[in-house]
Design a protein around this motif. Sequence first.
Motif, PDB file in Angstrom:
ATOM      1  N   ILE A   7      -4.248  -3.246  -7.083  1.00 23.27           N
ATOM      2  CA  ILE A   7      -3.322  -2.403  -6.327  1.00 23.27           C
ATOM      3  C   ILE A   7      -3.825  -0.968  -6.312  1.00 23.27           C
ATOM      4  O   ILE A   7      -3.850  -0.309  -5.263  1.00 23.27           O
ATOM      5  CB  ILE A   7      -1.897  -2.493  -6.906  1.00 23.27           C
ATOM      6  N   ILE A  11      -4.973   1.273  -3.011  1.00 24.08           N
ATOM      7  CA  ILE A  11      -4.389   2.586  -2.703  1.00 24.08           C
ATOM      8  C   ILE A  11      -5.484   3.647  -2.660  1.00 24.08           C
ATOM      9  O   ILE A  11      -5.525   4.473  -1.744  1.00 24.08           O
ATOM     10  CB  ILE A  11      -3.297   2.951  -3.731  1.00 24.08           C
ATOM     11  N   ALA A  16      -3.754   0.359   3.093  1.00 25.89           N
ATOM     12  CA  ALA A  16      -2.311   0.144   3.004  1.00 25.89           C
ATOM     13  C   ALA A  16      -1.946  -1.323   3.201  1.00 25.89           C
ATOM     14  O   ALA A  16      -1.036  -1.828   2.543  1.00 25.89           O
ATOM     15  CB  ALA A  16      -1.590   1.008   4.028  1.00 25.89           C
ATOM     16  N   ASP A  17      -2.646  -2.002   4.096  1.00 23.01           N
ATOM     17  CA  ASP A  17      -2.332  -3.414   4.343  1.00 23.01           C
ATOM     18  C   ASP A  17      -2.540  -4.245   3.086  1.00 23.01           C
ATOM     19  O   ASP A  17      -1.714  -5.091   2.749  1.00 23.01           O
ATOM     20  CB  ASP A  17      -3.194  -3.966   5.478  1.00 23.01           C
ATOM     21  N   LYS A  18      -3.637  -4.005   2.395  1.00 28.15           N
ATOM     22  CA  LYS A  18      -3.923  -4.764   1.173  1.00 28.15           C
ATOM     23  C   LYS A  18      -2.911  -4.421   0.079  1.00 28.15           C
ATOM     24  O   LYS A  18      -2.396  -5.303  -0.598  1.00 28.15           O
ATOM     25  CB  LYS A  18      -5.339  -4.489   0.684  1.00 28.15           C
ATOM     26  N   ALA A  19      -2.631  -3.129  -0.096  1.00 27.43           N
ATOM     27  CA  ALA A  19      -1.659  -2.708  -1.112  1.00 27.43           C
ATOM     28  C   ALA A  19      -0.282  -3.299  -0.815  1.00 27.43           C
ATOM     29  O   ALA A  19       0.412  -3.771  -1.715  1.00 27.43           O
ATOM     30  CB  ALA A  19      -1.584  -1.187  -1.183  1.00 27.43           C
ATOM     31  N   GLU A  20       0.084  -3.303   0.465  1.00 31.24           N
ATOM     32  CA  GLU A  20       1.380  -3.851   0.866  1.00 31.24           C
ATOM     33  C   GLU A  20       1.440  -5.352   0.594  1.00 31.24           C
ATOM     34  O   GLU A  20       2.489  -5.885   0.241  1.00 31.24           O
ATOM     35  CB  GLU A  20       1.609  -3.576   2.346  1.00 31.24           C
ATOM     36  N   LYS A  21       0.330  -6.047   0.737  1.00 28.75           N
ATOM     37  CA  LYS A  21       0.272  -7.481   0.461  1.00 28.75           C
ATOM     38  C   LYS A  21       0.318  -7.755  -1.043  1.00 28.75           C
ATOM     39  O   LYS A  21       0.980  -8.687  -1.489  1.00 28.75           O
ATOM     40  CB  LYS A  21      -1.017  -8.062   1.044  1.00 28.75           C
ATOM     41  N   MET A  23       1.559  -5.850  -3.587  1.00 30.10           N
ATOM     42  CA  MET A  23       2.751  -5.443  -4.330  1.00 30.10           C
ATOM     43  C   MET A  23       3.793  -6.555  -4.474  1.00 30.10           C
ATOM     44  O   MET A  23       4.236  -6.833  -5.587  1.00 30.10           O
ATOM     45  CB  MET A  23       3.381  -4.196  -3.708  1.00 30.10           C
TER      46      MET A  23
END
Length: 38
Positions: A7, A11, A16-21, A23
């Motif tokens: 994570i 960041i 953002a797409d990867k972090a959003e996935k 979390m």
Amino acid sequence: MDEHQEIYDAIKQRDADKAEKLMPEHLQADLDFSIHVL
């Protein structure tokens, strides 16, 4: 800890797409672990 690092890296890389996935997956894993322990 590996999840935290992934994570953080997402960041840091401004992905953002990867972090959003990641979390919700991380939170679900924590919830599953907590329920199992209880």
